[in-house]
Design a protein around this motif. Structure first.
Motif, PDB file in Angstrom:
ATOM      1  N   VAL A  40      19.642  17.067   1.855  1.00  0.00           N
ATOM      2  CA  VAL A  40      20.816  16.545   1.158  1.00  0.00           C
ATOM      3  C   VAL A  40      21.535  15.537   2.055  1.00  0.00           C
ATOM      4  O   VAL A  40      22.156  15.904   3.058  1.00  0.00           O
ATOM      5  N   LEU A  74      27.857  12.566  -2.119  1.00  0.00           N
ATOM      6  CA  LEU A  74      27.604  13.871  -2.724  1.00  0.00           C
ATOM      7  C   LEU A  74      28.685  14.804  -2.192  1.00  0.00           C
ATOM      8  O   LEU A  74      28.672  15.190  -1.022  1.00  0.00           O
ATOM      9  N   LYS A  75      29.625  15.106  -3.049  1.00  0.00           N
ATOM     10  CA  LYS A  75      30.797  15.881  -2.644  1.00  0.00           C
ATOM     11  C   LYS A  75      31.310  16.618  -3.878  1.00  0.00           C
ATOM     12  O   LYS A  75      31.302  16.032  -4.980  1.00  0.00           O
ATOM     13  N   ILE A 122      29.641  17.033  -9.602  1.00  0.00           N
ATOM     14  CA  ILE A 122      29.043  17.902  -8.593  1.00  0.00           C
ATOM     15  C   ILE A 122      29.992  19.085  -8.401  1.00  0.00           C
ATOM     16  O   ILE A 122      31.181  18.891  -8.112  1.00  0.00           O
ATOM     17  N   THR A 167      24.491  13.519   2.210  1.00  0.00           N
ATOM     18  CA  THR A 167      25.730  13.514   1.413  1.00  0.00           C
ATOM     19  C   THR A 167      26.471  12.192   1.484  1.00  0.00           C
ATOM     20  O   THR A 167      27.198  11.849   0.569  1.00  0.00           O
ATOM     21  N   ALA A 189      28.480  13.021 -10.832  1.00  0.00           N
ATOM     22  CA  ALA A 189      27.093  13.295 -10.421  1.00  0.00           C
ATOM     23  C   ALA A 189      26.202  12.093 -10.696  1.00  0.00           C
ATOM     24  O   ALA A 189      25.491  12.034 -11.693  1.00  0.00           O
ATOM     25  N   GLU A 245      28.966  22.100  -6.645  1.00  0.00           N
ATOM     26  CA  GLU A 245      28.632  22.919  -5.474  1.00  0.00           C
ATOM     27  C   GLU A 245      27.561  22.220  -4.645  1.00  0.00           C
ATOM     28  O   GLU A 245      26.640  21.631  -5.188  1.00  0.00           O
ATOM     29  N   ILE A 246      27.737  22.279  -3.324  1.00  0.00           N
ATOM     30  CA  ILE A 246      26.688  21.806  -2.410  1.00  0.00           C
ATOM     31  C   ILE A 246      26.567  22.855  -1.314  1.00  0.00           C
ATOM     32  O   ILE A 246      27.572  23.236  -0.711  1.00  0.00           O
ATOM     33  N   THR A 258      21.059  22.565  -1.665  1.00  0.00           N
ATOM     34  CA  THR A 258      21.108  22.657  -3.118  1.00  0.00           C
ATOM     35  C   THR A 258      22.340  21.915  -3.618  1.00  0.00           C
ATOM     36  O   THR A 258      23.406  22.021  -3.026  1.00  0.00           O
ATOM     37  N   VAL A 259      22.176  21.173  -4.706  1.00  0.00           N
ATOM     38  CA  VAL A 259      23.314  20.499  -5.342  1.00  0.00           C
ATOM     39  C   VAL A 259      23.410  21.008  -6.775  1.00  0.00           C
ATOM     40  O   VAL A 259      22.414  21.025  -7.500  1.00  0.00           O
ATOM     41  N   THR A 266      22.498  28.616  -3.941  1.00  0.00           N
ATOM     42  CA  THR A 266      23.552  28.827  -4.922  1.00  0.00           C
ATOM     43  C   THR A 266      23.239  30.112  -5.696  1.00  0.00           C
ATOM     44  O   THR A 266      22.076  30.488  -5.843  1.00  0.00           O
TER      45      THR A 266
END
Ligand SMILES: O=c1[nH]cnc2c1ncn2[C@@H]1O[C@H](CO)[C@@H](O)[C@H]1O
Ligand SMILES: [Zn+2]
Length: 432
Positions: free
Chosen positions: A11, A354-355, A33, A13, A360, A35-36, A25-26, A40
């Motif tokens: 990932v 990616l946050k 988005i 980010t 997304a 959860e990162i 995992t995203v 999960t």
């Protein structure tokens, strides 16, 4: 339940506070988005196994003319003035709305395939480009190009159409489309006209997309006409601000760079177009050092000749190294930032990283390729070794546009066939 989970990925980010995850995992829900992490506990309808792949923010192309895919390879190896006035403008005079739709759709297809999730565009028949964006699922900031050429009547007609377009499409396609004003350049629009455009943009709360100091010829023409360069003219009429997207910015003085910084202007660096048209080398190192937001654009396919931002990243990294005789200039991570974070900032979208909470817009890059083996450093590979065609999955606004190299949103064969046919017919009309 979530909508999409991307798992087993490296990932990247682009979030300076978070850093990267080697195996992460995203999670995506409602276009965002949510959860990162390493794992999960969520489940989702769509689970993408991104083993041997990198998940990263989608690339942002901050300057193009999508429908110019029709002119790919049509007029190469020419001077800019001759290229534009002798070849491109006469051909554009024969373009129909349908051509622009087909050319824009082809561009969207190419962008989905090469990992671009949003773009800024200036052209004509922009309803058609907007429809293509709507159909393809991409995100875009669009404007009708205003080429006044000191003709008051043409200026009025263009501005009226520009305004109609701004109002008709602002926020369309579930908010994926933004609209802007698009005065072509300070040497193709009068001072009065530029001031009027600024006023209208203020009235509508829309940004402005403009070509600035692309060539030395522009610089000389401006000095002759006004006794100052384009940036100083724009500054003096109160045109510049953080809602301005300035393409090219090749022929800048140190004073110009300071003005761009002070006004928070966003620059789109179009390195391949500048090299192909031999326009010059934009002072990108200096701009970045001073804190100007520099993003990346391809320009249209008549001066590139494709829309692959991976090529753009590599070329930018290399050109500015050799130009400054400094191999540490524009390192890979910084170029990636230009292609993602800076681009998103230029377009004012909540993307580019990616946050959690961000929209997304993301891509999955297939690293199981001979030219990406072995891999010691992911950012290095993405800039120096990867190609647009290594992108296997493209997601925009939480919707999968391409899944493992299969484009889901467009009929790829049909888009290519129709564009090919219409482009040939267009050239026949031009030569008739
Ligand atoms: O590099 C460039 N410099 C100047 N104009 C350009 C360039 N690329 C495309 N266009 C032109 O800008 C107008 C947009 O509405 C179009 O006429 C397009 O051909
Ligand atoms: Zn352009």
């Amino acid at each position: 339940m979530a909508d999409i989970i991307v798992k087993n990925a490296y990932v990247l980010t682009m979030d300076p506070d978070a850093g990267d995850l080697k195996n992460g995992t995203v999670v995506i829900e409602d276009g965002k988005i949510t959860e990162i992490g390493e794992k999960t506990s969520e489940s989702a309808e769509t689970v993408i196994d991104a083993k041997h792949s990198v998940v990263m923010p989608g690339l942002v192309n901050t300057h193009t003319h999508a429908a110019m895919t029709f002119f790919r390879g049509y007029a190469d190896d020419l001077q800019l003035a001759d290229w534009l006035e002798g070849h491109i403008w006469p051909a554009e005079a024969k373009l129909t709305a349908e051509d622009v739709y087909k050319g824009s759709l082809l561009a969207c297809l190419e962008m989905i395939r090469s990992g671009t999730t949003s773009f800024a565009d200036m052209y004509f028949y922009m309803d058609e480009t907007a429809k293509a964006v709507e159909a393809s699922g991409l995100r875009a900031s669009l404007c009708h190009g205003l080429i006044e050429l000191w003709n008051e009547e043409k200026g009025e007609v263009d501005l009226k159409e520009g305004k109609r377009f701004v109002r008709a499409w602002q926020g369309a396609a579930d908010g994926r489309i933004k609209t802007m004003y698009g005065p072509h350049a300070p040497n193709t629009c009068s001072e009065e006209f530029l001031a009027k455009v600024r006023e209208e943009a203020n009235r509508d709360g829309a940004g402005i997309h403009i070509h600035v100091l692309e060539t030395e010829a522009e610089l000389l023409a401006m000095k002759e006409r006004y006794g100052k360069c384009s940036v100083h003219l724009l500054e003096d009429i109160g045109f510049l601000g953080p809602d301005v997207l300035a393409a090219h910015c090749v022929w800048l003085s140190d004073g110009d760079i300071e003005i761009l910084r002070k006004r928070g202007v966003n620059v789109s660096h179009n390195v391949i177009s500048n090299m192909k048209l031999a326009s010059g080398i934009a002072p990108v190192n200096k701009m970045l050092e001073k804190g100007v937001n520099v993003s990346l654009g391809t320009d249209g396919c008549a001066s590139n000749n494709n829309l692959d931002l991976f090529e753009e990243m590599k070329t930018a990294a290399l050109l500015h190294k050799v130009n400054t005789f400094n191999p540490t200039a524009l390192p890979a991570q910084q170029v990636l930032q230009m292609g993602t974070v800076n681009g998103a900032k230029a377009l004012g979208t909540e993307t580019g990283m990616l946050k959690v909470g961000m929209k997304a817009d993301l891509i999955v890059v297939d690293m199981k390729k001979p030219h990406l083996t072995p891999c010691f450093d992911v950012p290095s590979h993405l800039v120096y070794s990867a190609k647009g065609s290594d992108v296997r999955t493209t997601i925009v606004d939480g919707k999968v546009l391409m899944d493992d190299y299969r484009v889901l949103v467009l009929d790829e064969q049909k888009v290519m066939e129709e564009a090919q046919k219409a482009a040939k017919e267009l050239v026949a009309r031009v030569n008739a």
